[in-house]
Design a protein around this motif. Structure first.
Motif, mmCIF file in Angstrom:
data_model
loop_
_atom_site.group_PDB
_atom_site.id
_atom_site.type_symbol
_atom_site.label_atom_id
_atom_site.label_comp_id
_atom_site.label_asym_id
_atom_site.label_seq_id
_atom_site.Cartn_x
_atom_site.Cartn_y
_atom_site.Cartn_z
ATOM 1 N N LEU A 192 3.805 37.976 -17.770
ATOM 2 C CA LEU A 192 3.174 36.822 -16.998
ATOM 3 C C LEU A 192 3.154 35.706 -18.337
ATOM 4 C CD1 LEU A 192 1.135 35.667 -15.161
ATOM 5 C CD2 LEU A 192 -0.304 36.616 -17.054
ATOM 6 N N THR A 193 4.085 34.620 -17.393
ATOM 7 C CA THR A 193 4.711 33.328 -18.012
ATOM 8 C C THR A 193 3.883 32.385 -17.808
ATOM 9 O OG1 THR A 193 6.580 32.802 -16.992
ATOM 10 C CG2 THR A 193 6.672 34.589 -18.869
ATOM 11 N N VAL A 194 3.497 30.878 -18.658
ATOM 12 C CA VAL A 194 2.532 28.999 -17.764
ATOM 13 C C VAL A 194 3.945 28.777 -18.550
ATOM 14 C CG1 VAL A 194 0.457 30.099 -17.585
ATOM 15 C CG2 VAL A 194 1.237 29.461 -20.002
ATOM 16 N N VAL A 195 4.284 27.350 -17.885
ATOM 17 C CA VAL A 195 5.211 26.597 -17.959
ATOM 18 C C VAL A 195 4.115 25.143 -18.540
ATOM 19 C CG1 VAL A 195 7.107 26.954 -17.850
ATOM 20 C CG2 VAL A 195 5.677 25.842 -16.237
ATOM 21 N N SER A 196 4.276 24.129 -18.602
ATOM 22 C CA SER A 196 3.633 23.072 -19.058
ATOM 23 C C SER A 196 3.231 22.453 -17.538
ATOM 24 C CB SER A 196 4.451 21.408 -19.863
ATOM 25 O OG SER A 196 3.783 20.566 -19.597
ATOM 26 N N PRO A 197 2.511 21.458 -16.988
ATOM 27 C CA PRO A 197 3.325 21.446 -15.527
ATOM 28 C C PRO A 197 4.553 19.741 -15.293
ATOM 29 C CG PRO A 197 1.397 20.480 -16.130
ATOM 30 C CD PRO A 197 1.412 21.263 -17.076
ATOM 31 N N GLU A 198 4.391 19.382 -16.491
ATOM 32 C CA GLU A 198 5.263 18.087 -17.328
ATOM 33 C C GLU A 198 6.698 17.895 -17.689
ATOM 34 O OE1 GLU A 198 3.064 15.813 -20.404
ATOM 35 O OE2 GLU A 198 1.514 15.761 -19.558
ATOM 36 N N ASP A 199 6.571 19.658 -17.095
ATOM 37 C CA ASP A 199 8.512 20.239 -17.472
ATOM 38 C C ASP A 199 7.756 21.731 -17.303
ATOM 39 O OD1 ASP A 199 10.760 20.628 -18.993
ATOM 40 O OD2 ASP A 199 10.318 20.965 -20.717
ATOM 41 N N PRO A 200 7.911 21.693 -15.688
ATOM 42 C CA PRO A 200 8.507 22.975 -15.169
ATOM 43 C C PRO A 200 9.341 24.104 -15.531
ATOM 44 C CG PRO A 200 8.165 21.533 -13.659
ATOM 45 C CD PRO A 200 8.143 20.888 -14.820
ATOM 46 N N GLU A 201 10.322 23.099 -15.732
ATOM 47 C CA GLU A 201 11.749 24.226 -16.285
ATOM 48 C C GLU A 201 12.342 24.488 -17.869
ATOM 49 O OE1 GLU A 201 13.703 25.702 -13.687
ATOM 50 O OE2 GLU A 201 11.569 25.320 -12.346
ATOM 51 N N GLY A 202 10.940 24.071 -18.781
ATOM 52 C CA GLY A 202 11.412 24.286 -19.938
ATOM 53 C C GLY A 202 10.687 25.359 -19.772
ATOM 54 N N THR A 203 10.601 25.211 -21.556
ATOM 55 C CA THR A 203 9.905 26.605 -22.573
ATOM 56 C C THR A 203 8.587 27.528 -21.581
ATOM 57 O OG1 THR A 203 10.828 25.857 -24.507
ATOM 58 C CG2 THR A 203 8.911 27.720 -24.885
ATOM 59 N N GLU A 204 8.871 28.773 -21.436
ATOM 60 C CA GLU A 204 7.902 29.463 -21.427
ATOM 61 C C GLU A 204 6.957 29.644 -21.940
ATOM 62 O OE1 GLU A 204 9.086 32.114 -17.172
ATOM 63 O OE2 GLU A 204 11.434 30.664 -17.717
ATOM 64 N N LEU A 205 5.773 30.003 -22.056
ATOM 65 C CA LEU A 205 4.815 30.917 -22.736
ATOM 66 C C LEU A 205 4.551 32.172 -22.050
ATOM 67 C CD1 LEU A 205 3.016 31.378 -25.454
ATOM 68 C CD2 LEU A 205 1.236 30.062 -24.037
ATOM 69 N N LEU A 206 4.741 33.312 -22.819
ATOM 70 C CA LEU A 206 4.440 34.405 -21.952
ATOM 71 C C LEU A 206 3.478 35.249 -22.715
ATOM 72 C CD1 LEU A 206 5.856 37.380 -20.544
ATOM 73 C CD2 LEU A 206 6.921 37.546 -23.147
ATOM 74 N N LEU A 207 2.807 35.509 -21.784
ATOM 75 C CA LEU A 207 0.488 36.064 -21.972
ATOM 76 C C LEU A 207 1.154 37.733 -22.659
ATOM 77 C CD1 LEU A 207 -1.334 33.686 -19.838
ATOM 78 C CD2 LEU A 207 -0.763 33.527 -21.718
ATOM 79 N N GLU A 208 1.514 37.671 -23.633
ATOM 80 C CA GLU A 208 1.943 39.189 -24.116
ATOM 81 C C GLU A 208 1.210 40.157 -24.485
ATOM 82 O OE1 GLU A 208 4.457 41.683 -24.803
ATOM 83 O OE2 GLU A 208 5.434 40.020 -24.935
ATOM 84 N N PRO A 209 0.694 41.662 -23.248
ATOM 85 C CA PRO A 209 -0.400 43.024 -23.942
ATOM 86 C C PRO A 209 -0.183 42.587 -25.035
ATOM 87 C CG PRO A 209 1.301 43.109 -21.798
ATOM 88 C CD PRO A 209 1.715 41.980 -22.869
#
Length: 129
Positions: A40-57
Protein backbone atom coordinates in the motif's frame (compact mmCIF):
# COMPACT_ATOMS: atom_id res chain seq x y z
CA UNK A 1 20.15 7.36 -8.37
CA UNK A 2 17.02 8.69 -6.69
CA UNK A 3 14.68 7.61 -3.90
CA UNK A 4 11.80 5.60 -5.37
CA UNK A 5 10.02 4.29 -2.25
CA UNK A 6 10.43 4.96 1.44
CA UNK A 7 8.27 3.58 4.21
CA UNK A 8 6.73 4.07 7.62
CA UNK A 9 5.65 1.14 9.75
CA UNK A 10 1.95 1.36 10.58
CA UNK A 11 -0.13 -0.53 13.14
CA UNK A 12 -3.18 -0.76 10.87
CA UNK A 13 -2.87 -0.34 7.10
CA UNK A 14 -6.49 0.66 6.49
CA UNK A 15 -6.45 3.23 9.28
CA UNK A 16 -3.15 4.52 7.91
CA UNK A 17 -4.56 4.73 4.36
CA UNK A 18 -7.47 6.83 5.63
CA UNK A 19 -5.21 9.13 7.67
CA UNK A 20 -2.57 9.63 4.98
CA UNK A 21 -5.16 10.24 2.22
CA UNK A 22 -8.22 11.77 3.90
CA UNK A 23 -6.35 13.88 6.46
CA UNK A 24 -2.85 14.55 5.14
CA UNK A 25 -3.98 14.74 1.50
CA UNK A 26 -1.80 12.11 -0.17
CA UNK A 27 -3.33 9.92 -2.89
CA UNK A 28 -3.25 6.13 -3.06
CA UNK A 29 -0.84 4.83 -5.70
CA UNK A 30 -0.79 1.06 -5.15
CA UNK A 31 -2.96 -1.26 -3.07
CA UNK A 32 -2.02 -4.86 -3.80
CA UNK A 33 -2.89 -7.81 -1.51
CA UNK A 34 0.21 -9.60 -0.20
CA UNK A 35 -0.96 -12.47 1.99
CA UNK A 36 -2.81 -10.97 4.94
CA UNK A 37 -1.20 -7.56 4.34
CA UNK A 38 -1.05 -5.15 1.40
CA UNK A 39 1.56 -3.39 -0.71
CA UNK A 40 0.00 0.00 0.00
CA UNK A 41 1.67 3.19 -1.20
CA UNK A 42 0.65 6.83 -1.32
CA UNK A 43 2.11 9.77 -3.22
CA UNK A 44 1.82 13.53 -3.22
CA UNK A 45 -0.96 14.76 -5.52
CA UNK A 46 1.56 17.38 -6.65
CA UNK A 47 3.97 14.67 -7.85
CA UNK A 48 2.02 11.47 -8.63
CA UNK A 49 5.05 9.87 -10.31
CA UNK A 50 7.39 10.92 -7.49
CA UNK A 51 8.58 9.15 -4.36
CA UNK A 52 6.09 6.68 -2.94
CA UNK A 53 5.46 6.24 0.78
CA UNK A 54 4.89 2.59 1.65
CA UNK A 55 2.51 2.10 4.56
CA UNK A 56 4.39 -0.94 5.81
CA UNK A 57 2.76 -3.38 8.26
CA UNK A 58 4.32 -3.41 11.73
CA UNK A 59 4.35 -7.20 12.05
CA UNK A 60 8.11 -7.81 12.33
CA UNK A 61 9.19 -8.33 15.99
CA UNK A 62 11.83 -5.57 15.77
CA UNK A 63 9.37 -2.91 14.64
CA UNK A 64 7.41 -2.23 17.84
CA UNK A 65 10.46 -1.60 20.07
CA UNK A 66 11.89 0.64 17.32
CA UNK A 67 8.68 2.65 16.93
CA UNK A 68 8.17 2.90 20.68
CA UNK A 69 11.71 4.21 21.21
CA UNK A 70 11.32 6.83 18.48
CA UNK A 71 8.02 8.09 19.87
CA UNK A 72 9.30 8.14 23.46
CA UNK A 73 12.27 10.23 22.34
CA UNK A 74 10.11 12.50 20.16
CA UNK A 75 11.87 11.47 16.95
CA UNK A 76 9.80 11.65 13.76
CA UNK A 77 9.74 8.56 11.54
CA UNK A 78 9.42 10.74 8.43
CA UNK A 79 9.49 14.37 7.37
CA UNK A 80 7.17 15.93 4.79
CA UNK A 81 7.76 19.29 3.11
CA UNK A 82 4.96 21.84 3.14
CA UNK A 83 4.74 25.38 1.80
CA UNK A 84 3.51 26.89 5.08
CA UNK A 85 3.95 24.96 8.34
CA UNK A 86 1.71 27.27 10.37
CA UNK A 87 -1.16 27.08 7.85
CA UNK A 88 -0.83 23.29 7.59
CA UNK A 89 -0.69 23.04 11.40
CA UNK A 90 -3.95 25.00 11.67
CA UNK A 91 -5.63 22.97 8.91
CA UNK A 92 -4.62 19.64 10.44
CA UNK A 93 -5.41 20.69 13.99
CA UNK A 94 -8.86 21.70 12.73
CA UNK A 95 -9.26 18.11 11.49
CA UNK A 96 -8.43 16.77 14.94
CA UNK A 97 -4.79 15.87 14.35
CA UNK A 98 -2.75 15.74 17.57
CA UNK A 99 0.58 17.56 17.49
CA UNK A 100 3.46 16.77 19.83
CA UNK A 101 5.32 19.90 18.69
CA UNK A 102 3.64 23.09 17.54
CA UNK A 103 5.37 25.12 14.81
CA UNK A 104 8.88 26.14 15.80
CA UNK A 105 11.32 28.28 13.86
CA UNK A 106 14.91 27.05 13.87
CA UNK A 107 16.91 29.42 11.73
CA UNK A 108 15.78 28.96 8.14
CA UNK A 109 13.55 25.99 9.05
CA UNK A 110 10.04 25.90 10.52
CA UNK A 111 8.75 22.54 11.68
CA UNK A 112 5.95 20.87 13.64
CA UNK A 113 5.47 17.24 14.65
CA UNK A 114 2.20 15.30 14.53
CA UNK A 115 0.95 11.88 15.60
CA UNK A 116 -0.15 9.82 12.57
CA UNK A 117 -2.54 7.70 14.71
CA UNK A 118 -0.67 4.57 13.54
CA UNK A 119 2.27 4.61 15.94
CA UNK A 120 4.50 7.27 14.37
CA UNK A 121 5.48 10.85 14.78
CA UNK A 122 5.66 12.75 11.48
CA UNK A 123 7.40 16.09 10.97
CA UNK A 124 6.11 18.74 8.62
CA UNK A 125 8.76 21.22 7.59
CA UNK A 126 9.41 24.26 5.44
CA UNK A 127 12.86 25.59 4.64
CA UNK A 128 13.43 29.20 3.57
CA UNK A 129 16.16 28.47 1.05
Amino acid sequence: MRIHITSVFVDDQEKARRFYTDVLGFVKKHDVPVGTDRWLTVVSPEDPEGTELLLEPSGHPAVQPYKTALVQDGIPAASFAVDDVRAEFERLRGLGVRFTQEPVEMGPITSAVLDDTCGNLIQIVHSKS
